[in-house]
Design an enzyme around this catalytic site. Structure first.
Site, mmCIF file in Angstrom:
data_model
loop_
_atom_site.group_PDB
_atom_site.id
_atom_site.type_symbol
_atom_site.label_atom_id
_atom_site.label_comp_id
_atom_site.label_asym_id
_atom_site.label_seq_id
_atom_site.Cartn_x
_atom_site.Cartn_y
_atom_site.Cartn_z
ATOM 1 N N GLY A 1 46.994 43.724 30.680
ATOM 2 C CA GLY A 1 47.530 43.032 31.299
ATOM 3 C C GLY A 1 47.790 41.722 30.631
ATOM 4 O O GLY A 1 49.684 41.310 30.225
ATOM 5 N N THR B 1 44.547 41.129 37.071
ATOM 6 C CA THR B 1 43.717 40.254 38.704
ATOM 7 C C THR B 1 42.928 39.799 38.358
ATOM 8 O O THR B 1 43.491 38.330 39.353
ATOM 9 C CB THR B 1 44.285 41.487 39.532
ATOM 10 O OG1 THR B 1 45.198 42.374 39.375
ATOM 11 C CG2 THR B 1 44.297 41.045 40.841
ATOM 12 N N ASP C 1 36.482 49.238 34.581
ATOM 13 C CA ASP C 1 37.734 49.084 33.991
ATOM 14 C C ASP C 1 37.050 48.186 32.927
ATOM 15 O O ASP C 1 37.626 47.753 31.380
ATOM 16 C CB ASP C 1 38.598 48.622 34.780
ATOM 17 C CG ASP C 1 38.682 47.754 36.021
ATOM 18 O OD1 ASP C 1 37.561 47.292 35.332
ATOM 19 O OD2 ASP C 1 39.620 47.313 36.638
ATOM 20 N N ASN D 1 33.127 36.115 36.206
ATOM 21 C CA ASN D 1 34.355 36.716 36.913
ATOM 22 C C ASN D 1 35.781 35.090 37.295
ATOM 23 O O ASN D 1 34.985 34.200 38.003
ATOM 24 C CB ASN D 1 33.752 37.288 38.439
ATOM 25 C CG ASN D 1 33.213 38.790 38.137
ATOM 26 O OD1 ASN D 1 34.527 39.887 37.948
ATOM 27 N ND2 ASN D 1 32.724 38.634 37.473
ATOM 28 N N ALA E 1 43.663 47.514 40.991
ATOM 29 C CA ALA E 1 43.547 46.723 42.231
ATOM 30 C C ALA E 1 44.541 46.911 43.146
ATOM 31 O O ALA E 1 44.631 46.320 44.431
ATOM 32 C CB ALA E 1 42.564 45.469 42.204
#
Length: 492
Positions: free
Chosen positions: A412, A266, A244, A303, A16
């Protein structure tokens, strides 16, 4: 694991905020990654509406393919993965009708409640789809277009989710990849097909979507136009796990099934793998989501607003001084612990003008210490995320039909040792961090499976374990963290 000759695959991994073209080469049971191209994927603000630049992404993919050709690299196939929910509208002539909206656009704020009042209740909608209610889900994006009398809505022939739209631009072949479609809140999780009753309320039908395909399917080969632009041949484009997170989860380096995963970027997505959808009163009350897995499993997950909080603060801090993420972590390390907390998933943090101001206002309204320095604010974020992870993990333990013995942090965010340590301390079980490139690895390994070079999920995960160095974090000071967790719950 099957013996194979040297084989290379190209993963187009779009997040994103940025995108990468990653070359993956499999040799002797190991996967080696090489970054070919990295590029920005900024949200475009036009008259207060937020869009993705589809043609920019396409041009960067073409650039990546030209770089492959210029370096005389032979690749077996290409796969594309992206974030979920967003889509492109195409006309009957196969042309995109406008740039796709970004899920960060505010036009869908309040859309779920209006949908529930107009058509199905919140509970009915959840039980139909098994998807966490979030305002930006594709269901509510389409509903908003319908309610706004959007001029392109009635003339749209096909809605293609982001990875499918880009694959179409490369191959001239339209498909709907299952894992990305499963994020939309338009699918029945049991039949793995579109819920026609939901679609009818939106004045669309299954014909407005391309046929559903599953990970490992060959979409087509590079079109003649793309071949001319890149000087490449008719290279296959594979429908990998287009979402993803689904690609990342398939690359989780677990040795058994008794684990939870946290895909950290993110967004933070925490979940478990389930053989079947888990859609019931309890998952409804907890607002858990059932998304498709790359291997046909269900990703039962939640989420969580993740590194978005730090990313947005960093933008503000960088205006005053050039800093990197290591600077932020160092400042947080030096800040006093357990001073204040936020609920990372409060709506005020979704798309604020100033993330710093929102965090300070939240602490002020909840009568806590108001952080001022970079270190204080970052510490507040990291501790709050660790406690939010504990909160969700406790719910997962109730839903899982197996003991959760380990948390695998992939993506990440797995490189943030401070947050990894905080998380282990908060949840009270070991954390295994890595790989940071789980999404690209899962993308590539699914292409390798399509090529017959790996057999199944266990094979893929063994390759991942052979290919990366993992870091283990054991819980420390758990009693102290438990005491402060109760304070967090009162503020969240």
């Amino acid at each position: 694991m099957k013996e194979s000759k040297l084989a290379s695959f190209l993963a187009i991994d779009l997040g994103a905020s940025s995108g990468r073209a990653i070359l993956g080469t499999i040799d002797n049971g190991k996967l080696e990654l090489t970054e070919i191209n990295r590029f920005a994927n900024p949200i475009i603000d036009i008259n207060g509406r937020f869009y993705w630049d589809l043609f920019h992404l396409y041009s960067e993919i073409i650039k990546s393919l030209k770089l492959i050709q210029s370096q005389n690299i032979e690749i077996k196939s290409i796969g594309i993965d992206t974030w979920g929910v967003d889509f492109v509208s195409f006309g009957k002539d196969g042309e995109p009708l406008r740039m796709p909206y970004s899920y960060r656009d505010t036009r869908t704020f309040g859309a779920p409640e209006k949908f529930f009042d107009t058509f199905f209740s919140k509970k009915e909608t959840y039980l139909k789809t098994g998807i966490q209610i979030m305002n930006f889900n594709s269901l509510f994006q389409l509903f908003t277009q319908q309610e706004d009398d959007n001029p392109i809505y009635p003339i749209t022939d096909k809605f293609l989710f982001m990875p499918d739209a880009l694959s179409y631009l490369l191959t001239n072949k339209m498909v709907t990849e299952y894992t990305i479609a499963s994020t939309s809140q338009l699918l029945n999780p049991f039949t793995r097909s579109f819920d026609e009753e939901l679609l009818s309320k939106l004045n669309v039908s299954k014909e407005n979507f391309a046929p559903i395909v599953f990970p490992g399917t060959t979409i087509g080969t590079l079109s003649e136009s793309v071949q001319k632009q890149t000087d490449l041949g008719a290279i296959p484009v594979i429908a990998v796990a287009g979402h993803d997170t689904a690609s990342a989860v398939i690359a989780t380096p677990a040795e058994n099934e008794n684990f939870a995963y946290l895909s950290s970027g993110t967004w933070s997505l925490m979940g478990i793998e389930s053989k079947e959808p888990v859609v019931n009163e309890e998952t409804y009350a907890l607002n858990f989501t059932n998304e498709g897995g790359a291997d046909g499993s269900i990703r039962l997950l939640k989420n969580i607003c993740g590194m978005w909080l730090i990313e947005q603060c960093k933008k503000e801090w960088t205006k005053e001084k050039d800093i990197c993420y290591d600077d932020i972590v160092l400042a947080a390390t030096q800040a006093e612990p357990f001073k204040c907390y936020i609920n990372p998933d409060e709506s005020c943090f979704a798309s604020p003008e100033s993330m710093i101001n929102e965090i300070q206002n939240y602490c002020r309204k909840t009568h806590q210490f108001v952080p001022q320095t970079m270190g204080e604010i970052a510490r507040c974020i990291y501790e709050s995320l660790a406690f939010r992870y504990k909160q969700i993990l406790e719910d997962l333990k109730k839903l899982a039909d197996f003991p959760i013995e380990t948390l695998h942090i992939i993506g990440g965010g797995s490189q943030n040792n401070m947050l990894n340590s905080f998380t282990a301390n908060a949840i009270g079980i070991p954390v295994i961090a890595g790989p940071s490139e789980a999404t690209a690895m899962g993308n590539i390994l699914m292409q390798a499976k399509a090529a017959g070079l790996v057999s199944d999920k266990a094979d893929m995960r063994k390759i991942v374990r052979n290919s990366v160095n993992l870091t283990r974090f054991e819980p420390q000071d758990t009693e102290l963290w438990n005491n402060h967790y109760h304070k967090y719950l009162k503020q969240s």
